[in-house]
Scaffold this motif. Structure first.
Motif, PDB file in Angstrom:
ATOM      1  N   PHE A   7       0.847  -1.193   0.000  1.00 26.16           N
ATOM      2  CA  PHE A   7       0.000   0.000   0.000  1.00 26.16           C
ATOM      3  C   PHE A   7       0.878   1.237   0.000  1.00 26.16           C
ATOM      4  CE2 PHE A   7       0.812  -0.898   4.458  1.00 26.16           C
ATOM      5  CZ  PHE A   7       1.065   0.344   5.004  1.00 26.16           C
ATOM      6  N   ILE A   8       0.297   2.345  -0.396  1.00 26.50           N
ATOM      7  CA  ILE A   8       0.996   3.625  -0.407  1.00 26.50           C
ATOM      8  C   ILE A   8       0.055   4.702   0.106  1.00 26.50           C
ATOM      9  CG2 ILE A   8       0.355   4.024  -2.829  1.00 26.50           C
ATOM     10  CD1 ILE A   8       2.936   5.563  -3.187  1.00 26.50           C
ATOM     11  N   SER A   9       0.572   5.601   0.916  1.00 27.48           N
ATOM     12  CA  SER A   9      -0.198   6.766   1.355  1.00 27.48           C
ATOM     13  C   SER A   9       0.489   8.010   0.827  1.00 27.48           C
ATOM     14  CB  SER A   9      -0.309   6.827   2.879  1.00 27.48           C
ATOM     15  OG  SER A   9       0.967   7.033   3.469  1.00 27.48           O
ATOM     16  N   ILE A  10      -0.315   8.964   0.351  1.00 28.92           N
ATOM     17  CA  ILE A  10       0.205  10.212  -0.213  1.00 28.92           C
ATOM     18  C   ILE A  10      -0.568  11.355   0.439  1.00 28.92           C
ATOM     19  CG2 ILE A  10       0.631  11.545  -2.303  1.00 28.92           C
ATOM     20  CD1 ILE A  10       0.381   8.888  -3.866  1.00 28.92           C
ATOM     21  N   THR A  11       0.096  12.095   1.290  1.00 28.39           N
ATOM     22  CA  THR A  11      -0.543  13.174   2.047  1.00 28.39           C
ATOM     23  C   THR A  11       0.078  14.505   1.658  1.00 28.39           C
ATOM     24  OG1 THR A  11      -0.759  11.623   3.903  1.00 28.39           O
ATOM     25  CG2 THR A  11      -1.184  13.953   4.353  1.00 28.39           C
ATOM     26  N   ARG A  12      -0.753  15.470   1.327  1.00 27.42           N
ATOM     27  CA  ARG A  12      -0.228  16.786   0.970  1.00 27.42           C
ATOM     28  C   ARG A  12       0.179  17.546   2.234  1.00 27.42           C
ATOM     29  NH1 ARG A  12       0.763  19.542  -3.055  1.00 27.42           N
ATOM     30  NH2 ARG A  12      -0.345  18.177  -4.528  1.00 27.42           N
ATOM     31  N   GLN A  13       1.450  18.016   2.240  1.00 27.60           N
ATOM     32  CA  GLN A  13       1.955  18.808   3.351  1.00 27.60           C
ATOM     33  C   GLN A  13       1.764  20.299   3.116  1.00 27.60           C
ATOM     34  OE1 GLN A  13       3.498  17.225   6.289  1.00 27.60           O
ATOM     35  NE2 GLN A  13       2.183  15.749   5.235  1.00 27.60           N
ATOM     36  N   ALA A  27       9.104   9.720   6.540  1.00 29.13           N
ATOM     37  CA  ALA A  27       9.740   9.432   7.816  1.00 29.13           C
ATOM     38  C   ALA A  27       9.999   7.937   7.900  1.00 29.13           C
ATOM     39  CB  ALA A  27       8.847   9.875   8.976  1.00 29.13           C
ATOM     40  N   VAL A  28      11.178   7.565   8.396  1.00 28.77           N
ATOM     41  CA  VAL A  28      11.544   6.158   8.504  1.00 28.77           C
ATOM     42  C   VAL A  28      12.194   5.933   9.862  1.00 28.77           C
ATOM     43  CG1 VAL A  28      13.746   6.615   7.329  1.00 28.77           C
ATOM     44  CG2 VAL A  28      12.859   4.277   7.438  1.00 28.77           C
ATOM     45  N   ALA A  29      11.831   4.810  10.497  1.00 25.12           N
ATOM     46  CA  ALA A  29      12.421   4.482  11.796  1.00 25.12           C
ATOM     47  C   ALA A  29      13.934   4.371  11.669  1.00 25.12           C
ATOM     48  CB  ALA A  29      11.838   3.173  12.317  1.00 25.12           C
ATOM     49  N   ALA A  30      14.662   4.944  12.625  1.00 20.35           N
ATOM     50  CA  ALA A  30      16.121   5.026  12.525  1.00 20.35           C
ATOM     51  C   ALA A  30      16.777   3.655  12.473  1.00 20.35           C
ATOM     52  CB  ALA A  30      16.675   5.834  13.692  1.00 20.35           C
ATOM     53  N   PHE A  31      16.151   2.616  13.044  1.00 22.46           N
ATOM     54  CA  PHE A  31      16.747   1.283  13.024  1.00 22.46           C
ATOM     55  C   PHE A  31      16.613   0.603  11.660  1.00 22.46           C
ATOM     56  CE2 PHE A  31      12.321   0.089  13.872  1.00 22.46           C
ATOM     57  CZ  PHE A  31      12.171  -1.041  13.060  1.00 22.46           C
ATOM     58  N   ILE A  33       4.563  16.671  -0.857  1.00 19.98           N
ATOM     59  CA  ILE A  33       3.726  15.553  -0.425  1.00 19.98           C
ATOM     60  C   ILE A  33       4.545  14.663   0.507  1.00 19.98           C
ATOM     61  CG2 ILE A  33       2.265  15.546  -2.483  1.00 19.98           C
ATOM     62  CD1 ILE A  33       3.904  13.060  -3.402  1.00 19.98           C
ATOM     63  N   GLU A  34       3.860  13.999   1.429  1.00 17.33           N
ATOM     64  CA  GLU A  34       4.508  13.018   2.298  1.00 17.33           C
ATOM     65  C   GLU A  34       4.115  11.629   1.841  1.00 17.33           C
ATOM     66  OE1 GLU A  34       5.255  11.877   6.995  1.00 17.33           O
ATOM     67  OE2 GLU A  34       3.709  13.336   6.469  1.00 17.33           O
ATOM     68  N   LEU A  35       5.108  10.768   1.735  1.00 14.39           N
ATOM     69  CA  LEU A  35       4.907   9.422   1.209  1.00 14.39           C
ATOM     70  C   LEU A  35       5.017   8.403   2.333  1.00 14.39           C
ATOM     71  CD1 LEU A  35       4.563   8.320  -1.746  1.00 14.39           C
ATOM     72  CD2 LEU A  35       7.010   7.821  -1.683  1.00 14.39           C
ATOM     73  N   GLY A  36       4.125   7.404   2.305  1.00 17.09           N
ATOM     74  CA  GLY A  36       4.214   6.265   3.210  1.00 17.09           C
ATOM     75  C   GLY A  36       4.076   4.988   2.404  1.00 17.09           C
ATOM     76  N   LEU A  37       4.888   3.985   2.703  1.00 18.96           N
ATOM     77  CA  LEU A  37       4.890   2.755   1.916  1.00 18.96           C
ATOM     78  C   LEU A  37       4.870   1.536   2.826  1.00 18.96           C
ATOM     79  CD1 LEU A  37       7.818   3.769  -0.447  1.00 18.96           C
ATOM     80  CD2 LEU A  37       5.481   3.444  -1.225  1.00 18.96           C
ATOM     81  N   GLY A  38       4.211   0.479   2.383  1.00 18.79           N
ATOM     82  CA  GLY A  38       4.239  -0.792   3.102  1.00 18.79           C
ATOM     83  C   GLY A  38       4.097  -1.939   2.124  1.00 18.79           C
ATOM     84  N   MET A  39       4.916  -2.983   2.298  1.00 20.66           N
ATOM     85  CA  MET A  39       4.831  -4.168   1.440  1.00 20.66           C
ATOM     86  C   MET A  39       4.358  -5.372   2.250  1.00 20.66           C
ATOM     87  SD  MET A  39       7.996  -4.217  -1.266  1.00 20.66           S
ATOM     88  CE  MET A  39       7.096  -5.415  -2.241  1.00 20.66           C
ATOM     89  N   ARG A  40       3.718  -6.306   1.577  1.00 24.80           N
ATOM     90  CA  ARG A  40       3.269  -7.541   2.218  1.00 24.80           C
ATOM     91  C   ARG A  40       4.488  -8.238   2.833  1.00 24.80           C
ATOM     92  NH1 ARG A  40       0.833 -10.713  -2.144  1.00 24.80           N
ATOM     93  NH2 ARG A  40       2.589 -12.170  -1.977  1.00 24.80           N
TER      94      ARG A  40
END
Length: 413
Positions: A65-71, A115-119, A76-83
């Motif tokens: 899935f992908i999320s696209i939020t206008r800042q 944004a991505v978790a530092a680990f 735009i802010e992008l969010g991504l997730g894979m199965r």
């Protein structure tokens, strides 16, 4: 690994499957939707997802899935997730590229942030490889604790080109005022092959109504100053009716490029627009106005191929005017008729080294290196002409074999 992803508005069933059935191993369990109640509730709320969260399908199955939020107006802010079972298999680069291409087609922006978790070094390396840069470190409350995150940004245009485009868009917007409907980027700037020493900035401007004589005069004054100030500009202005009532060759209202710098007469139509609009529809992006996917027509494939074959024919007649262009452009024409691919010159060079017979690799590598470096190492004119003859025969064979549409109008066959 090159995989095709399709993005669709997420359904409630898809959201529930991701939320309750996708569980990651080890430290990546941090990304389970159930790990944070607030994130889970927001993800499951159709009103919160509307217009910003999309399901990604690969080979007919839900893959991410992908999320696209206008800042703001430019970001735009992008969010991504894979199965979970698809992670760690080398698909991340293709997924990220497909997600950004989808965003370009459906939103207007200059900058992408995430944004991505530092680990999560696996994701950070992927983003850096694609061109994202770290801009900040911050702490965020999530999953019942406080965690370090990195803010990473990606700019669609190189800084020097962005400065030119911003100035140009502002000045054109002032001239057109209420007639200004959209500003779009195509060509190498859009497809990632831009080279300041070789490339120009390819721009399409859309107006609500046909240009007046005064508007054309003012645009020409702007372009005479701005083009070559730091890089050459090729720009076409079309009105909305010309887009919606497509014909080939397509009429237009105004055109400027360095080739046309000293020409005040303009033809009524341009066959190259079929190629420009096809690239824009599939690989370009919008800086201002309605997104490309919404406003750009789907150009009939035969019109696109006719346009690029006509360009190839010009190179065939005078290959040494620009041998680098002649070689790389010939390859991308073959890619189009053989594999229905829309490629940049850089991509054409890579494809040629992987797909063409080894006897041509030296010439292709030299053309690709000259293009990338901006240098002009001498290219053998007889070898270039032989290569174009070989490509011409390959194109003809593909078309005879039925791999391309019939009824091309270029006269190549």
């Amino acid at each position: 690994m090159n995989m095709e992803f399709q993005f669709l508005t997420m359904t409630q069933q898809e959201a529930q499957e991701i939320a309750f059935k996708w569980h990651y191993d080890g430290q990546y369990a941090f990304y389970d939707m159930e790990a944070d109640r607030g994130d889970l509730e927001e993800f499951l709320d159709p009103a919160e997802r509307k217009g910003i969260v999309f399901a990604a399908y690969m080979a007919g199955a839900l893959a991410g899935f992908i999320s696209i939020t206008r800042q703001d107006a430019e970001t735009i802010e992008l969010g991504l997730g894979m199965r979970p079972d698809l992670t760690g298999r080398g698909l991340g680069s293709s997924f990220l590229a497909a997600g950004l291409a989808f965003a370009k087609a459906h939103f207007s922006f200059f900058r992408v942030t995430l944004a991505v978790a530092a680990f999560n070094m696996r994701a950070i390396r992927l983003y850096e490889k694609y061109g994202f840069s770290q801009t900040a470190v911050f702490k965020q409350q999530t999953n019942g604790g406080e965690y370090d995150f990195l803010k990473m940004d990606y700019r669609l245009l190189p800084p020097s080109a962005e400065a030119v485009i911003r100035t140009l868009m502002s000045e054109i917007g002032t001239v057109l005022n209420g007639n200004f409907a959209g500003f779009y980027i195509h060509g190498s700037l859009a497809m990632g092959g831009f080279n300041p020493a070789r490339s120009d900035a390819d721009v399409l401007v859309i107006t609500a109504q046909p240009l007046s004589v005064h508007e054309k005069q003012q645009l020409r004054k702007i372009l005479l100053i701005r083009s070559l100030e730091s890089l050459p500009i090729e720009i076409t202005v079309m009105n909305k009716e010309q887009l919606t009532k497509w014909q080939h060759p397509s009429p237009f209202d105004f055109h400027f490029s360095e080739v046309w710098r000293y020409r005040t007469d303009q033809p009524a139509a341009d066959p190259d627009l079929a190629a420009h609009l096809t690239v824009l529809k599939h690989r370009g992006f919008c800086i201002c106005g309605e997104p490309a996917a919404k406003i750009m027509p789907e150009i009939p494939w035969p019109d696109y191929v006719d346009a690029i074959l006509s360009d190839f024919d010009d190179c065939r007649k005078a290959p040494m005017i620009n041998p680098v262009y002649s070689v790389l452009n010939a390859i991308r024409v073959l890619m189009a008729v053989k594999e229905r691919m829309i490629a940049s010159k850089k991509e054409a060079g890579d494809w040629g080294l992987g797909e063409l017979p080894e006897e041509w690799h030296g010439l292709v590598r030299l053309a690709a290196d000259n293009y990338a470096s901006g240098k002009d190492k001498e290219m053998d004119s007889m070898k270039v002409d032989e290569f174009l003859g070989y490509i011409e025969n390959e194109i003809k064979q593909e078309m005879r074999n039925g791999h391309a549409e019939e009824n091309y109008r270029s006269g190549l066959l």
